[in-house]
Motif scaffolding. Structure first.
Motif, PDB file in Angstrom:
ATOM      1  N   GLN A 631       0.827  -1.216   0.000  1.00 27.93           N
ATOM      2  CA  GLN A 631       0.000   0.000   0.000  1.00 27.93           C
ATOM      3  C   GLN A 631       0.859   1.262   0.000  1.00 27.93           C
ATOM      4  O   GLN A 631       0.500   2.265  -0.639  1.00 27.93           O
ATOM      5  N   ASN A 634       1.990   1.561  -3.571  1.00 26.68           N
ATOM      6  CA  ASN A 634       0.885   2.005  -4.423  1.00 26.68           C
ATOM      7  C   ASN A 634       0.672   3.509  -4.297  1.00 26.68           C
ATOM      8  O   ASN A 634       0.444   4.221  -5.295  1.00 26.68           O
ATOM      9  N   ARG A 635       0.748   4.011  -3.074  1.00 34.95           N
ATOM     10  CA  ARG A 635       0.552   5.449  -2.860  1.00 34.95           C
ATOM     11  C   ARG A 635       1.677   6.256  -3.501  1.00 34.95           C
ATOM     12  O   ARG A 635       1.429   7.288  -4.141  1.00 34.95           O
ATOM     13  N   TRP A 638       1.567   5.858  -7.597  1.00 37.07           N
ATOM     14  CA  TRP A 638       0.232   5.934  -8.197  1.00 37.07           C
ATOM     15  C   TRP A 638       0.270   6.528  -9.601  1.00 37.07           C
ATOM     16  O   TRP A 638      -0.356   6.009 -10.539  1.00 37.07           O
ATOM     17  N   VAL A 642      -1.007   4.774 -13.238  1.00 32.92           N
ATOM     18  CA  VAL A 642      -2.029   5.386 -14.089  1.00 32.92           C
ATOM     19  C   VAL A 642      -1.486   5.580 -15.502  1.00 32.92           C
ATOM     20  O   VAL A 642      -2.180   5.342 -16.501  1.00 32.92           O
ATOM     21  N   GLU A 647      -6.503   4.894 -15.174  1.00 35.07           N
ATOM     22  CA  GLU A 647      -6.966   5.128 -13.799  1.00 35.07           C
ATOM     23  C   GLU A 647      -7.657   3.905 -13.197  1.00 35.07           C
ATOM     24  O   GLU A 647      -7.813   3.814 -11.986  1.00 35.07           O
ATOM     25  N   LEU A 659      -0.132  -5.528  -8.210  1.00 36.47           N
ATOM     26  CA  LEU A 659       0.775  -4.459  -8.636  1.00 36.47           C
ATOM     27  C   LEU A 659       2.163  -4.996  -8.968  1.00 36.47           C
ATOM     28  O   LEU A 659       2.844  -4.472  -9.853  1.00 36.47           O
TER      29      LEU A 659
END
Length: 731
Positions: A631, A634-635, A638, A642, A647, A659
């Motif tokens: 996580q 991912n943050r 991001w 994308v 998105e 991911l």
């Protein structure tokens, strides 16, 4: 007639010389002289073999069986001399035998013979001397096993081995003795109406009245060393307890009726008699305690022990037997219990504390994961419902009550029993039971965590991401992750650890893809199962399989794994020993080991189990850590995700494990993605990869900070269960 007389004359002449060689054997053995160095002896051995070989070729029905008898006599003499074909001559270690049996034994006792014949003397006839010799050898082997188990407990006391290892070996020793016991009685089935300790004693001491009132004084009159060798006083106490109990009624020893056991007492100046009286009181007290536990945990609605292999299970069978017959393995079991309690008397509390410590760590780790790590959004698409239920009902609700509540002591107080109550006696006076309970708790916890780990894929993806970062030179080695990689690589990378360029295929296989792809081909019959290999071995660890599924009984395959041999040698090694009296072939025929070699191998195997399979690793915390890393990544990355996939690259939070696959696709198949109309720059892929390295570095700092604050990734030792969660803040 003259021909027959001549034959008889030749046979008598042979027999005379054989008897002379038999008489020569004891002084030669005592002086250490090798029998085969004696020219006379060697000469007659050669002649005996020649005659025997001739007789073996004769028809078995000749002269009304006379030749068969002659051949048998010669075979028997060869055995008595310890000079069977294909057998090495070894002076008999028969000091423990009565004098009238010492010259009747074979060269090798069981503890130097292969494991493939637990009956010890299955090649003997069933005359009284042979059965008596076999019984003494059986006790000798049990004495050897007791000594080894005691040495292992001494290793635990002095910190050279673990409580789990010592307890496993004690349980395995009982299982081996059960098999030896069954093989013994099978080999001499016609001589025994019952299969009990008392029947063995009647065979070993045929001139003594077998009634308890007469036999018990006789046993007490034996020297202490002989009593200990025969486990005589242990049998007497168990036998007497069985004769005086009332079914389904528990009677605690009254104050003053026994000498209370004081673990902290300094026994250095005690006499042998005082030690014996104290141990006798300890045995009586714990017989009653195990009886109470057996009553409390009997039936489907009972409060089951964590594991009943240490005393409770076999004692319940003894209590339920209408005659309360005492089998040999029950005496052995209580004897090794008494041995190990005496050895550990100064650190009995330590074993109980370890059990409580591990239980507390497991319960708190499960509670933290359930309360703070189980994000419903993160687990929506995963099949962990049953695992979550097991965490709630067993690990959090039931386990603390079993370990932390002194149910037996509380029941005694409620019933107003007049007895000296020792808190948690069922565990405090049984380090063996504590170790088995720890093993059971750890194996069950590992089983639950395996379903969670493999069901979500979070840890699998995180571990593969670390491996890729490491091989691409993005991060440095981290001992914690290296250890986890060693545990999981054989499962996750069963086709071999991937190299740069093949991580996407390995990731796909671990999540349910076709394993044949690792070899550059496709299996047309493969069907996607939605699960894949995962990171932990489904179906449980080796320790769990032996304990739970096989009840400590080792299969032939288990023995082969413990004693591997090159394939080209397995067919060359001839089975040792003869067929049993029942007609079955010897067990483990291609192996060359004995029960003590087996126990030593098991000791090493159990110790390795904690390293190889991760038993004892807090995978609840590892799961939270994995979620945290993904996580955080991912943050941070991001924008790049994308750019690559739009998105909608992650429709639900539960897809965060995918991911890693997206990254591997960009690293290894960027051109294929470009052919599909989406341009991905190499620079962006590197930035995404670098953000993963940054997320890992941040996670490492948080883990190390949590360790400093008292956190741990194992269930052993004191630990602060909030230390990690305070660091693993989800994005």
């Amino acid at each position: 007639m003259s021909s027959r007389s001549a034959e008889d004359h030749r046979f008598c002449d042979i027999s005379t010389h054989v008897r002379q060689e038999v008489l020569r054997r004891p002084p030669c053995a005592r002086s250490g002289e090798q029998l085969t160095r004696c020219k006379s002896h060697a000469h007659w051995l050669e002649k005996l073999r020649d005659v025997r070989d001739v007789l073996r070729g004769c028809p078995s029905h000749a002269m009304d069986g006379q030749l068969t008898s002659t051949r048998f006599v010669l075979d028997s003499f060869m055995q008595l001399l310890g000079l069977e074909d294909d057998a090495e001559t070894v002076p008999a270690k028969d000091d423990f035998l009565p004098d009238h049996l010492k010259t009747k034994t074979k060269g090798k006792p069981m503890h130097e013979r292969p494991l493939d014949d637990f009956s010890i003397r299955s090649d003997l006839d069933e005359d009284s001397d042979d059965v008596e010799i076999a019984a003494w050898f059986l006790f000798q082997d049990m004495q050897q096993m007791r000594d080894y188990v005691k040495e292992t407990w001494l290793d635990y006391t002095e910190g050279r081995t673990t409580l789990v290892t010592a307890s496993f070996l004690a349980t395995q020793a009982v299982v081996i003795v059960k098999e030896m016991e069954n093989e013994f009685f099978d080999a001499f089935s016609s001589r025994f109406e019952h299969r009990t300790y008392a029947d063995l004693m009647a065979t070993m001491f045929p001139d003594v009245d077998s009634s308890f009132d007469k036999f018990y004084p006789f046993l007490k009159s034996l020297p202490n060393t002989t009593q200990n060798f025969l486990m005589a006083m242990t049998w007497a106490r168990v036998f007497y307890y069985g004769k005086t109990i009332v079914k389904d009624v528990y009677r605690a020893p009254l104050p003053g009726s026994i000498v209370e056991f004081d673990p902290t007492a300094d026994t250095s100046g005690w006499t042998e008699e005082r030690l014996r009286v104290e141990r006798d009181g300890l045995l009586v007290k714990h017989l009653a305690e195990v009886h109470f536990q057996a009553l409390q945990s009997d039936g489907p609605s009972g409060k089951q022990c964590i594991d009943e292999n240490a005393l409770v299970g076999d004692f319940r069978a003894f209590l339920n037997d209408r005659e309360h017959a005492v089998p040999l393995h029950l005496v052995f079991q209580w004897q090794i219990w008494q041995d190990h309690v005496v050895i550990n008397r100064q650190c009995l509390q330590r074993s109980l504390d370890q059990l409580k410590e591990v239980t507390k760590n497991v319960v708190n780790a499960a509670r933290h994961w359930l309360q703070k790590g189980f994000n419903p959004e993160l687990y929506t698409d995963n099949y962990v419902g049953e695992s979550k239920k097991e965490v709630e009902t067993y690990l959090i609700e039931q386990l603390p009550k079993i370990v932390f509540d002194d149910k037996l002591g509380d029941q005694k107080r409620r019933d107003g029993m007049r007895t000296v109550i020792v808190p948690f006696q069922i565990f405090l006076y049984n380090p063996w039971g504590c170790g088995i309970a720890i093993s059971k708790i750890l194996c069950l916890t590992q089983h639950i965590c395996t379903d969670i780990i493999n069901g979500t894929g979070l840890f699998t993806s995180t571990l593969q991401l670390y491996d890729a970062l490491l091989q691409h030179g993005k991060i440095k080695h981290w001992p914690l992750m290296d250890h986890l990689l060693e545990i999981s690589a054989p499962v996750m990378y069963y086709a071999g650890r991937p190299k740069p360029g093949t991580f996407l295929i390995a990731h796909d296989i671990a999540n349910g893809g076709d394993p044949a792809r690792m070899s550059g081909r496709k299996d047309p019959n493969y069907r996607y199962d939605g699960h894949g290999t995962g990171a932990l071995r489904p179906g449980g660890t080796w320790l769990e399989r032996i304990m739970e599924k096989q009840k400590y009984v080792l299969t032939d395959k288990d023995i082969e794994e413990l004693f591997p041999r090159p394939e080209d040698q397995k067919q060359v090694i001839k089975p040792a020993g003869r067929a049993h009296a029942s007609g079955s072939r010897p067990r483990f025929g291609v192996k060359r080991c004995d029960p003590f070699t087996l126990l030593r191998a098991l000791k090493d195997r159990v110790a390795r189990e904690f390293e190889d399979s991760g038993v004892g690793v807090d995978f609840f915390t590892i799961q939270m850590f994995s979620s945290y890393v993904l996580q955080q990544w991912n943050r941070r990355a991001w924008a790049y995700f994308v750019e690559f996939y739009g998105e909608g690259y992650m429709e639900r939070p539960s897809q965060v494990a995918f991911l890693v696959g997206y990254l591997f696709m960009g690293l290894e198949h960027r051109q294929k993605i470009a052919q599909r109309g989406r341009v991905i720059s190499e620079d962006s892929v590197n930035k995404m990869f670098n953000e993963a390295a940054t997320a890992f570095q941040k996670a490492r700092e948080d883990v190390e900070r949590g360790i400093v604050k008292g956190g741990s990734i194992t269930y052993f030792g004191e630990r602060d269960h909030g230390a990690f969660w305070n660091e693993f803040r989800t994005a």
